[in-house]
Design an enzyme around this catalytic site. Structure first.
Site, short mmCIF file in Angstrom:
data_model
loop_
_atom_site.label_atom_id
_atom_site.label_comp_id
_atom_site.label_asym_id
_atom_site.label_seq_id
_atom_site.Cartn_x
_atom_site.Cartn_y
_atom_site.Cartn_z
N ARG A 30 0.83 -1.31 -0.02
CA ARG A 30 0.01 -0.05 0.08
C ARG A 30 0.94 1.20 0.07
NH1 ARG A 30 -2.93 -2.37 4.24
NH2 ARG A 30 -4.45 -3.84 3.34
N LYS A 45 3.27 11.80 -11.50
CA LYS A 45 2.42 10.84 -12.15
C LYS A 45 3.18 9.66 -12.48
CE LYS A 45 0.13 13.84 -15.51
NZ LYS A 45 0.02 13.86 -16.98
N GLU A 54 11.04 19.01 -25.33
CA GLU A 54 9.98 19.43 -24.16
C GLU A 54 10.52 20.75 -23.50
OE1 GLU A 54 7.49 17.48 -23.46
OE2 GLU A 54 7.75 15.70 -24.36
N LYS A 98 7.51 23.50 -14.79
CA LYS A 98 6.43 22.29 -14.51
C LYS A 98 5.89 22.30 -13.21
CE LYS A 98 5.25 17.83 -15.70
NZ LYS A 98 5.91 16.24 -15.87
N GLU A 141 -4.30 17.70 -13.34
CA GLU A 141 -4.68 17.82 -14.65
C GLU A 141 -5.94 18.38 -14.90
OE1 GLU A 141 -2.83 16.55 -18.74
OE2 GLU A 141 -2.28 15.46 -16.89
N ARG A 175 -2.41 22.59 -15.98
CA ARG A 175 -1.61 21.56 -16.34
C ARG A 175 -1.94 21.15 -17.77
NH1 ARG A 175 0.59 16.70 -12.36
NH2 ARG A 175 2.01 15.72 -13.72
N ASN A 228 0.31 20.06 -22.55
CA ASN A 228 0.19 19.19 -23.81
C ASN A 228 0.04 20.06 -25.02
OD1 ASN A 228 -0.66 16.90 -22.00
ND2 ASN A 228 -2.54 17.47 -21.62
N HIS A 240 1.07 17.94 -28.07
CA HIS A 240 1.09 16.67 -27.80
C HIS A 240 -0.14 16.06 -28.52
CE1 HIS A 240 4.45 17.23 -25.43
NE2 HIS A 240 4.14 15.97 -24.83
N HIS A 283 1.16 12.96 -30.69
CA HIS A 283 1.02 11.66 -29.93
C HIS A 283 0.47 10.92 -31.39
CE1 HIS A 283 0.22 12.44 -25.72
NE2 HIS A 283 1.53 11.93 -25.74
N HIS A 327 9.35 10.33 -29.28
CA HIS A 327 8.24 11.15 -28.69
C HIS A 327 8.80 12.72 -29.03
CE1 HIS A 327 5.32 12.33 -26.16
NE2 HIS A 327 6.04 13.28 -25.28
N1 LIG Z 1 5.30 10.56 -15.20
C1 LIG Z 1 5.42 11.58 -16.22
O1 LIG Z 1 4.83 12.84 -15.75
C2 LIG Z 1 6.15 11.60 -17.65
C3 LIG Z 1 6.11 12.70 -18.29
C4 LIG Z 1 6.94 12.66 -19.43
C5 LIG Z 1 7.12 11.41 -19.86
N2 LIG Z 1 7.10 10.17 -19.05
C6 LIG Z 1 7.70 8.84 -19.67
O2 LIG Z 1 8.72 8.85 -19.56
C7 LIG Z 1 9.25 7.78 -20.59
C8 LIG Z 1 10.32 8.51 -21.48
O3 LIG Z 1 11.62 8.68 -20.64
P1 LIG Z 1 12.95 8.89 -21.44
O4 LIG Z 1 12.89 9.43 -22.53
O5 LIG Z 1 13.69 9.33 -20.10
O6 LIG Z 1 13.23 7.31 -21.59
P2 LIG Z 1 13.75 5.99 -21.11
O7 LIG Z 1 13.87 5.77 -19.61
O8 LIG Z 1 13.46 4.90 -21.92
O9 LIG Z 1 15.28 6.47 -21.48
C9 LIG Z 1 15.66 6.52 -22.75
C10 LIG Z 1 17.07 5.51 -22.95
O10 LIG Z 1 18.18 6.04 -22.18
C11 LIG Z 1 18.82 5.19 -21.52
N3 LIG Z 1 19.49 5.77 -20.41
C12 LIG Z 1 18.92 6.39 -19.29
N4 LIG Z 1 19.98 7.08 -18.79
C13 LIG Z 1 20.76 6.91 -19.31
C14 LIG Z 1 22.18 7.60 -19.16
N5 LIG Z 1 22.48 8.42 -18.43
N6 LIG Z 1 23.18 7.31 -20.26
C15 LIG Z 1 22.94 6.49 -21.41
N7 LIG Z 1 21.81 6.21 -21.57
C16 LIG Z 1 20.91 6.19 -20.52
C17 LIG Z 1 17.81 4.13 -21.39
O11 LIG Z 1 18.20 2.83 -20.78
C18 LIG Z 1 16.87 4.08 -22.44
O12 LIG Z 1 17.35 3.22 -23.35
C19 LIG Z 1 8.13 7.45 -21.37
O13 LIG Z 1 7.56 6.36 -20.67
C20 LIG Z 1 7.10 8.53 -20.79
O14 LIG Z 1 5.67 8.26 -20.72
C21 LIG Z 1 6.50 10.44 -17.83
#
Ligand SMILES: NC(=O)c1ccc[n+]([C@@H]2O[C@H](COP(=O)([O-])OP(=O)(O)OC[C@H]3O[C@@H](n4cnc5c(N)ncnc54)[C@H](O)[C@@H]3O)[C@@H](O)[C@H]2O)c1
Length: 344
Positions: free
Chosen positions: A108, A130, A172, A214, A224, A228, A232, A235, A239, A249
């Site tokens: 929990r 999130k 972003e 942010k 949201e 917030r 988007n 987006h 998307h 993305h």
């Molecule tokens: N929670 C939220 O508010 C929110 C907002 C935006 C995006 N997201 C999510 O975030 C995700 C995308 O995040 P991301 O772009 O960080 O992707 P990711 O976590 O997949 O990282 C991208 C790539 O970089 C690698 N990597 C990570 N750190 C590294 C480093 N320091 N050096 C070399 N390689 C490294 C990872 O293994 C992966 O292959 C999506 O799933 C998206 O939905 C969430």
């Protein structure tokens, strides 16, 4: 080191920029820390991980699902994790989203924090509480709102990232500047070369400014309902483009922002000069600004957007650089404009 605090409904969260992974111990409880990371982050940065058991997952969006969550629950049980345990997610958005979800649901809910290792996760994914995973082909379908105790943004971690990931993170940042911070936008215009080169001084300033944008928006609208939704920007189209083309993305969002700003111009909101500034800035970061695509296909994908509320679609328009507004459109109206006007 710069510190910024979010007051979420589920508690406070401290975002720290300019800090180093090496100093993480000072933010952690003295025992029962379990690290969740992915294979790439571990490969490059293991030497600076703190003491503690490590659970490692595969990398990429494909692992962001309930199977991985189940495996992690099993790992936690094996490690005899209990309510006194602390989960430290070290990785990009995928690791942070999963770590937050697991920590929020295991027994929990137990305490957790993040070290964000990608630019996207530092400026966006790790900020705002999130957490969740994809389900049955839908992104972030299962999840919770819950704030991590802290998020550490270490710019040295970014140096091992592929350049394409850096550009996508910057897309972003440009989005956040475009909707809420004209000053940051101008700073990026001036220092784009140094930002792309990941000069610590510049990138830390950029990350901090993004975090402030942010978190201010999140503070005023955590779940949201209004403000917030400005985040988007780009987006709705983005998307759809991502789905159809499979572009990363950030690149899809870059094109989506150009489409959204063009609609803003058609609606008489933004000036042509502002449109040009956005395009020029995206180009400076070698982000795509247009796309040859079947318009009808794009619209079909748009219809499936989950932010669609029956025949209305909520859409973020720019009034100017640093000033955005959310408008509800009739999908039909958007389609008419969109199908009949040249749209890059
Ligand atoms: N929670 C939220 O508010 C929110 C907002 C935006 C995006 N997201 C999510 O975030 C995700 C995308 O995040 P991301 O772009 O960080 O992707 P990711 O976590 O997949 O990282 C991208 C790539 O970089 C690698 N990597 C990570 N750190 C590294 C480093 N320091 N050096 C070399 N390689 C490294 C990872 O293994 C992966 O292959 C999506 O799933 C998206 O939905 C969430």
């Amino acid at each position: 080191v710069k510190v910024h605090q979010i007051q979420g409904i589920t508690g406070a969260s401290t975002i720290i920029t300019g800090e180093r992974l090496q100093n993480i111990e000072t933010y952690l409880p003295s025992e029962n820390v379990i690290i969740l990371t992915d294979e790439n982050t571990k490969k490059y940065h293991r030497q600076h991980f703190p003491q503690g058991e490590v659970i490692t997952i595969g990398s990429g969006e494909g692992v962001k699902n309930l199977d991985t969550v189940r495996d992690i629950y099993s790992g936690l049980l094996e490690l005899e994790a209990d309510r006194s345990s602390f989960i430290l997610g070290i990785g990009g958005g995928v690791v942070c989203d999963i770590a937050g979800f697991v920590a929020s649901t295991y027994m929990r809910g137990i305490r957790f924090g993040f070290v964000a290792s990608t630019l996207l996760s530092q400026v966006d994914a790790s900020v705002g509480g999130k957490n969740g995973v994809n389900f049955s082909g839908y992104k972030n379908m299962v999840g919770v709102f819950n704030q991590p105790q802290f998020v550490i943004c270490d710019s040295n971690l970014l140096k091992t990232l592929p350049i394409r990931e850096i550009r996508c993170g910057l897309a972003e940042v440009i989005k956040q500047a475009a909707v809420a911070d004209a000053e940051l936008f101008a700073y990026l215009e001036k220092h784009h070369t140094r930002a792309l080169a990941l000069e610590n001084e510049v990138i830390e300033k950029v990350v901090h400014a993004s975090v402030v944008i942010k978190s201010n928006i999140v503070n005023s609208d955590e779940t949201e309902k209004g403000e917030r939704r400005k985040l988007n920007f780009g987006h709705t189209f983005g998307h759809a483009i991502e789905k159809i083309t499979g572009l990363p993305h950030g690149e899809a969002i870059s094109i989506g922002m150009m489409m959204a700003v063009t609609v803003s111009e058609m609606k008489g909101r933004v000036t042509p000069v502002a449109v040009q500034r956005l395009e020029a800035l995206l180009e400076k970061f070698e982000l795509p600004t247009g796309l040859e695509i079947d318009r009808q296909r794009l619209l079909n994908a748009l219809r499936k957007d989950k932010k669609r509320n029956r025949d209305k679609i909520s859409f973020v328009l720019l009034n100017g650089i640093g000033d955005a507004v959310v408008e509800e459109f009739d999908l039909k109206e958007l389609e008419d404009d969109f199908l009949n006007e040249p749209l890059r």
